[in-house]
Design an enzyme around this catalytic site. Structure first.
Site, mmCIF file in Angstrom:
data_model
loop_
_atom_site.group_PDB
_atom_site.id
_atom_site.type_symbol
_atom_site.label_atom_id
_atom_site.label_comp_id
_atom_site.label_asym_id
_atom_site.label_seq_id
_atom_site.Cartn_x
_atom_site.Cartn_y
_atom_site.Cartn_z
ATOM 1 N N ARG A 81 0.836 -1.156 -0.148
ATOM 2 C CA ARG A 81 -0.021 -0.249 0.073
ATOM 3 C C ARG A 81 0.922 1.270 -0.173
ATOM 4 O O ARG A 81 0.482 2.496 -0.503
ATOM 5 C CB ARG A 81 -0.858 -0.153 1.064
ATOM 6 C CG ARG A 81 -2.042 0.803 1.059
ATOM 7 C CD ARG A 81 -3.163 0.446 1.988
ATOM 8 N NE ARG A 81 -4.371 1.450 1.479
ATOM 9 C CZ ARG A 81 -5.314 1.133 0.911
ATOM 10 N NH1 ARG A 81 -5.526 0.187 0.534
ATOM 11 N NH2 ARG A 81 -6.452 1.952 0.434
ATOM 12 N N ILE A 122 -8.949 4.447 0.725
ATOM 13 C CA ILE A 122 -8.683 5.451 1.912
ATOM 14 C C ILE A 122 -7.147 5.871 1.372
ATOM 15 O O ILE A 122 -6.145 5.145 1.000
ATOM 16 C CB ILE A 122 -8.552 4.567 3.121
ATOM 17 C CG1 ILE A 122 -9.759 3.590 3.262
ATOM 18 C CG2 ILE A 122 -8.051 5.686 4.218
ATOM 19 C CD1 ILE A 122 -10.828 4.704 3.624
ATOM 20 N N LEU A 123 -7.116 7.249 1.312
ATOM 21 C CA LEU A 123 -5.812 7.971 1.099
ATOM 22 C C LEU A 123 -4.921 7.634 1.920
ATOM 23 O O LEU A 123 -5.002 8.056 3.101
ATOM 24 C CB LEU A 123 -6.250 9.354 0.770
ATOM 25 C CG LEU A 123 -7.020 9.530 -0.412
ATOM 26 C CD1 LEU A 123 -7.618 11.044 -0.674
ATOM 27 C CD2 LEU A 123 -6.517 9.198 -1.713
ATOM 28 N N THR A 182 -16.970 13.638 -0.967
ATOM 29 C CA THR A 182 -18.676 13.610 -1.049
ATOM 30 C C THR A 182 -19.030 12.329 -0.387
ATOM 31 O O THR A 182 -18.300 11.218 -0.541
ATOM 32 C CB THR A 182 -19.296 13.783 -2.198
ATOM 33 O OG1 THR A 182 -18.860 12.485 -3.208
ATOM 34 C CG2 THR A 182 -18.895 14.733 -2.871
ATOM 35 N N HIS A 183 -19.934 12.305 0.642
ATOM 36 C CA HIS A 183 -20.426 10.968 1.153
ATOM 37 C C HIS A 183 -21.863 10.952 1.259
ATOM 38 O O HIS A 183 -22.348 11.994 1.602
ATOM 39 C CB HIS A 183 -19.829 11.125 2.616
ATOM 40 C CG HIS A 183 -20.165 9.863 3.449
ATOM 41 N ND1 HIS A 183 -19.469 8.426 3.135
ATOM 42 C CD2 HIS A 183 -21.036 9.333 4.351
ATOM 43 C CE1 HIS A 183 -19.654 7.521 3.722
ATOM 44 N NE2 HIS A 183 -20.658 7.946 4.496
ATOM 45 N N ASP A 228 -9.530 14.122 6.123
ATOM 46 C CA ASP A 228 -8.502 14.001 6.969
ATOM 47 C C ASP A 228 -7.941 12.475 7.282
ATOM 48 O O ASP A 228 -8.127 11.863 6.298
ATOM 49 C CB ASP A 228 -8.730 14.464 8.573
ATOM 50 C CG ASP A 228 -10.034 13.722 9.075
ATOM 51 O OD1 ASP A 228 -10.328 14.157 10.208
ATOM 52 O OD2 ASP A 228 -10.249 12.707 8.736
ATOM 53 N N GLY A 257 -8.507 10.187 8.870
ATOM 54 C CA GLY A 257 -9.722 9.110 9.165
ATOM 55 C C GLY A 257 -10.515 8.721 7.789
ATOM 56 O O GLY A 257 -10.239 9.090 6.781
ATOM 57 N N ASP A 267 -13.967 9.194 6.451
ATOM 58 C CA ASP A 267 -15.174 10.025 6.446
ATOM 59 C C ASP A 267 -15.178 10.860 7.753
ATOM 60 O O ASP A 267 -16.491 11.276 8.217
ATOM 61 C CB ASP A 267 -16.459 9.231 6.268
ATOM 62 C CG ASP A 267 -16.283 8.319 4.905
ATOM 63 O OD1 ASP A 267 -16.917 7.361 4.955
ATOM 64 O OD2 ASP A 267 -15.863 9.159 3.924
HETATM 65 C C1 GRF Z 1 -21.313 8.791 -4.502
HETATM 66 O O1 GRF Z 1 -22.435 8.629 -3.757
HETATM 67 C C2 GRF Z 1 -20.223 9.239 -3.471
HETATM 68 O O2 GRF Z 1 -20.743 9.926 -2.582
HETATM 69 C C3 GRF Z 1 -19.911 7.860 -3.045
HETATM 70 O O3 GRF Z 1 -19.700 7.167 -3.988
HETATM 71 C C4 GRF Z 1 -20.504 7.546 -5.219
HETATM 72 C C5 GRF Z 1 -19.889 7.915 -6.426
HETATM 73 O O4 GRF Z 1 -21.051 7.872 -7.378
HETATM 74 N N1 GRF Z 1 -18.644 8.103 -2.270
HETATM 75 P P1 GRF Z 1 -20.453 7.974 -9.030
HETATM 76 O O5 GRF Z 1 -19.335 6.812 -9.147
HETATM 77 O O6 GRF Z 1 -19.837 9.464 -8.880
HETATM 78 O O7 GRF Z 1 -21.758 7.961 -9.664
#
Ligand code: GRF
Length: 198
Positions: free
Chosen positions: A62, A89-90, A105-106, A138, A140, A142
């Site tokens: 990794r 995970i970065l 985005t989550h 960060d 962690g 999310d």
């Molecule tokens: C999104 O809902 C994002 O929040 C999550 O993975 C999904 C990616 O969707 N981490 P897409 O591959 O951009 O359609």
């Protein structure tokens, strides 16, 4: 601002960013990085944006993957990195290089339902409202400071696919808005809280 987007999935968030990143939109996508063969590469090509693949399986461990991804992204000299459905995970080297400048985005209202199955977990729990979170990454999973959130009501007949699609509709708009704001006004974050100056 120069933006590198990292994606692994269908790339629908990437497609929204590519569609927004034209004209005087302040965040110009200069490259797309993927960790596997996925639709995101096709969207990048269609938009005339270079893409690169750094697959975990192509490296002995990794740390080597982390170094390779860091180098590949750094080559494009980004001001900001956006994780748009990047399912890795970065690593510490990447965080050392780009920490504080990575937006993710989550598909849930963090801190609820972190991890790779946020939509499924919210449905399984039986919550009535979930949503989308845009946050700084960060070290962690999310756990970084929240930049923006928007609620999405769960319908009684929702399944993971219908709910995730409705969340993605919100995400696409929220991510484009937040990226433009961060690109033009930056972020002030003191540990837990992050604020985009008005
Ligand atoms: C999104 O809902 C994002 O929040 C999550 O993975 C999904 C990616 O969707 N981490 P897409 O591959 O951009 O359609």
């Amino acid at each position: 601002a120069r933006v590198v987007v990292l994606a692994s999935g269908t790339g629908s968030l990437l497609r929204s960013l590519l569609a927004a990143a034209v004209g005087d939109y302040p965040a110009q996508i200069v490259a797309v990085g993927v960790d596997r063969d996925c639709a995101a590469t096709g969207h990048a090509e269609a938009a005339g944006v270079p893409s690169f693949k750094v697959a975990l399986g192509a490296y002995p461990d990794r740390a080597a993957w982390d170094a390779a991804l860091t180098e590949s992204v750094a080559a494009h000299e980004p001001d900001l990195v956006v994780s748009a459905g990047f399912m890795k995970i970065l690593g510490p080297e990447f965080m050392a290089r780009f920490g504080g400048r990575i937006v993710n985005t989550h598909p849930a209202l963090l801190p609820s339902f972190p991890g790779a199955h946020a939509v499924r977990d919210a449905l399984a729990y039986g919550v009535k409202v979930t949503g989308s979170t845009v946050h700084l990454v960060d070290e962690g999973v999310d756990t970084g400071p929240v930049l923006a959130q928007e609620a999405v009501v769960i319908e009684d007949d929702d399944d993971e696919a219908t709910l995730h699609e409705r969340i993605k509709t919100v995400e696409r708009r929220l991510l484009v808005e937040v990226l433009a704001a961060v690109a033009t006004r930056g972020v002030v974050s003191d540990g837990r809280k992050a604020v985009i100056p008005k």
